[in-house]
Design a protein around this motif. Structure first.
Motif, mmCIF file in Angstrom:
data_model
loop_
_atom_site.group_PDB
_atom_site.id
_atom_site.type_symbol
_atom_site.label_atom_id
_atom_site.label_comp_id
_atom_site.label_asym_id
_atom_site.label_seq_id
_atom_site.Cartn_x
_atom_site.Cartn_y
_atom_site.Cartn_z
ATOM 1 N N TRP A 95 7.547 13.913 9.463
ATOM 2 C CA TRP A 95 7.167 13.429 8.147
ATOM 3 C C TRP A 95 6.587 14.588 7.349
ATOM 4 C CZ3 TRP A 95 9.096 8.932 6.972
ATOM 5 C CH2 TRP A 95 9.311 7.984 7.973
ATOM 6 N N ALA A 96 7.051 14.754 6.122
ATOM 7 C CA ALA A 96 6.502 15.756 5.206
ATOM 8 C C ALA A 96 5.573 14.997 4.261
ATOM 9 C CB ALA A 96 7.619 16.455 4.436
ATOM 10 N N GLU A 97 4.285 15.162 4.448
ATOM 11 C CA GLU A 97 3.300 14.356 3.728
ATOM 12 C C GLU A 97 2.861 14.939 2.389
ATOM 13 O OE1 GLU A 97 2.700 11.449 4.806
ATOM 14 O OE2 GLU A 97 3.187 11.533 6.930
ATOM 15 N N ASP A 98 3.092 16.237 2.177
ATOM 16 C CA ASP A 98 2.560 16.841 0.958
ATOM 17 C C ASP A 98 3.395 16.450 -0.263
ATOM 18 O OD1 ASP A 98 4.314 19.647 0.379
ATOM 19 O OD2 ASP A 98 4.373 18.860 2.426
ATOM 20 N N GLU A 99 2.724 16.351 -1.394
ATOM 21 C CA GLU A 99 3.352 15.907 -2.636
ATOM 22 C C GLU A 99 4.471 16.845 -3.085
ATOM 23 O OE1 GLU A 99 2.861 12.878 -3.933
ATOM 24 O OE2 GLU A 99 1.533 12.608 -2.221
ATOM 25 N N ALA A 100 4.312 18.147 -2.879
ATOM 26 C CA ALA A 100 5.336 19.104 -3.293
ATOM 27 C C ALA A 100 6.645 18.855 -2.532
ATOM 28 C CB ALA A 100 4.850 20.534 -3.083
ATOM 29 N N ALA A 101 6.559 18.606 -1.227
ATOM 30 C CA ALA A 101 7.756 18.344 -0.420
ATOM 31 C C ALA A 101 8.412 17.039 -0.858
ATOM 32 C CB ALA A 101 7.406 18.296 1.062
ATOM 33 N N LYS A 102 7.610 16.025 -1.127
ATOM 34 C CA LYS A 102 8.155 14.743 -1.558
ATOM 35 C C LYS A 102 8.865 14.877 -2.904
ATOM 36 C CE LYS A 102 5.620 11.050 -0.442
ATOM 37 N NZ LYS A 102 4.435 10.170 -0.302
ATOM 38 N N ARG A 126 10.583 2.383 -7.022
ATOM 39 C CA ARG A 126 10.462 2.275 -8.481
ATOM 40 C C ARG A 126 9.311 3.095 -9.056
ATOM 41 N NH1 ARG A 126 14.475 -0.714 -9.723
ATOM 42 N NH2 ARG A 126 15.050 -2.605 -8.641
ATOM 43 N N GLY A 127 8.349 3.441 -8.227
ATOM 44 C CA GLY A 127 7.215 4.234 -8.680
ATOM 45 C C GLY A 127 7.465 5.729 -8.656
ATOM 46 N N GLY A 128 8.717 6.132 -8.416
ATOM 47 C CA GLY A 128 9.047 7.547 -8.376
ATOM 48 C C GLY A 128 8.515 8.211 -7.115
ATOM 49 N N PRO A 129 8.422 9.536 -7.120
ATOM 50 C CA PRO A 129 7.973 10.235 -5.923
ATOM 51 C C PRO A 129 6.523 9.922 -5.541
ATOM 52 C CG PRO A 129 8.482 11.797 -7.684
ATOM 53 C CD PRO A 129 8.834 10.436 -8.179
ATOM 54 N N GLU A 130 5.782 9.308 -6.442
ATOM 55 C CA GLU A 130 4.400 8.911 -6.129
ATOM 56 C C GLU A 130 4.324 7.496 -5.554
ATOM 57 O OE1 GLU A 130 5.220 10.019 -9.370
ATOM 58 O OE2 GLU A 130 4.736 12.092 -8.849
ATOM 59 N N ASP A 131 5.446 6.808 -5.468
ATOM 60 C CA ASP A 131 5.468 5.447 -4.932
ATOM 61 C C ASP A 131 4.876 5.464 -3.524
ATOM 62 O OD1 ASP A 131 6.437 3.021 -3.558
ATOM 63 O OD2 ASP A 131 7.694 2.753 -5.326
ATOM 64 N N HIS A 135 8.551 7.956 1.430
ATOM 65 C CA HIS A 135 8.186 8.982 2.405
ATOM 66 C C HIS A 135 9.393 9.870 2.670
ATOM 67 C CE1 HIS A 135 4.327 7.125 3.204
ATOM 68 N NE2 HIS A 135 4.967 5.973 3.145
ATOM 69 N N VAL A 136 9.132 11.042 3.203
ATOM 70 C CA VAL A 136 10.190 12.023 3.418
ATOM 71 C C VAL A 136 10.065 12.628 4.812
ATOM 72 C CG1 VAL A 136 11.085 14.256 2.650
ATOM 73 C CG2 VAL A 136 10.320 12.594 0.966
ATOM 74 N N ILE A 137 11.196 12.761 5.458
ATOM 75 C CA ILE A 137 11.280 13.460 6.741
ATOM 76 C C ILE A 137 11.961 14.804 6.483
ATOM 77 C CG2 ILE A 137 12.346 13.471 9.035
ATOM 78 C CD1 ILE A 137 12.153 10.366 8.933
#
Length: 182
Positions: A95-102, A126-131, A135-137
Motif C-alpha cells: 500500500w502506498a499511503e502518501d498523498e503524492a503517490a495516490k 467520487r471524492g477524487g484522490p482524497e476520497d 487506496h493505491v498499491i
C-alpha cells in the motif's frame, strides 16, 4: 523453445506495453497465511521509473488484500488474451499511503499508463484522490515473463544491479517492498 533472458527492461518494454494495452485487465494473485493463492481481476497501470517498470493499482483496501500483503508482499499479476499472448509479473506489492503517490497514480489512471490503459477513477471514488475509500498499491516487479502465443516464444526479464527490488539470482523470496538489492 528456449527462453530469451534479458536484464534491461528496455529490451522488452515495447512488447510489454503492447500486451498490457491489448489485454488491459490482470489477475492479481496474493497468498494467505496458509500459503494458499487468492486471485482477483483488476486493472493496474504502468510506467517506467529510472529504467525499471513500476505499477500502480487503485483498489479498495479490503481486509483480505490488506492481510495478504501484510503477511507476504510477493504477488503475481497475470495477463492473457485469446491469442495466447501472456504477461506474468512477479512483484513486491505494498500500500502506498502518501498523498503524492495516490495523486500520481490517479493522474496515471486518468491519462493512461501505458496510453490506452486506465480509466477515470472518479467513477469509483467520487471524492477524487482524497476520497477516504481510494487506496493505491505500488507494484515493484522483480521478474516479468512475456510469452507470444503464435510460437510460444518467451522473454524473461530479471534485472540485476543497484535499485532492483528483488533477489536477482533465485526465484525464492526476495527483500521486502522498498528494500534494494545492491
Amino acid at each position: 523453445m528456449p527462453t530469451t533472458k534479458v536484464s534491461d527492461f528496455s529490451d522488452l518494454r515495447d512488447t510489454f506495453f503492447s500486451y498490457v494495452r491489448d489485454i488491459k485487465y490482470a489477475t492479481m494473485i496474493t497468498v494467505d497465511r496458509g500459503n494458499r493463492p487468492r486471485a482477483r481481476v483488476l486493472l493496474p497501470v504502468w510506467e517506467v521509473v529510472d529504467g525499471l517498470p513500476v505499477g500502480w493499482l487503485a483498489a479498495y483496501k479490503t481486509p483480505v488484500k490488506t492481510a495478504h500483503l501484510a503477511g507476504n508482499p510477493h504477488t503475481t499479476y497475470s495477463y492473457w488474451n485469446p491469442r495466447q499472448n501472456t504477461v506474468h509479473v512477479d512483484a513486491l506489492s505494498a500500500w502506498a499511503e502518501d498523498e503524492a503517490a495516490k495523486r500520481h497514480a490517479w493522474d496515471l489512471y486518468t491519462r493512461g499508463g501505458p496510453p490506452g490503459v486506465g480509466y477515470d477513477p472518479v467513477h469509483y471514488w467520487r471524492g477524487g484522490p482524497e476520497d477516504p475509500e481510494y487506496h493505491v498499491i505500488r507494484i515493484e516487479p522483480w521478474r516479468i515473463q512475456l510469452v507470444r502465443g503464435s510460437d510460444l516464444r518467451s522473454t524473461l526479464w530479471q534485472p540485476t544491479g543497484k535499485g532492483v527490488a528483488r533477489d536477482a539470482v533465485t526465484d525464492g523470496p526476495g527483500p521486502g517492498v522498498g528494500e534494494r538489492v545492491a
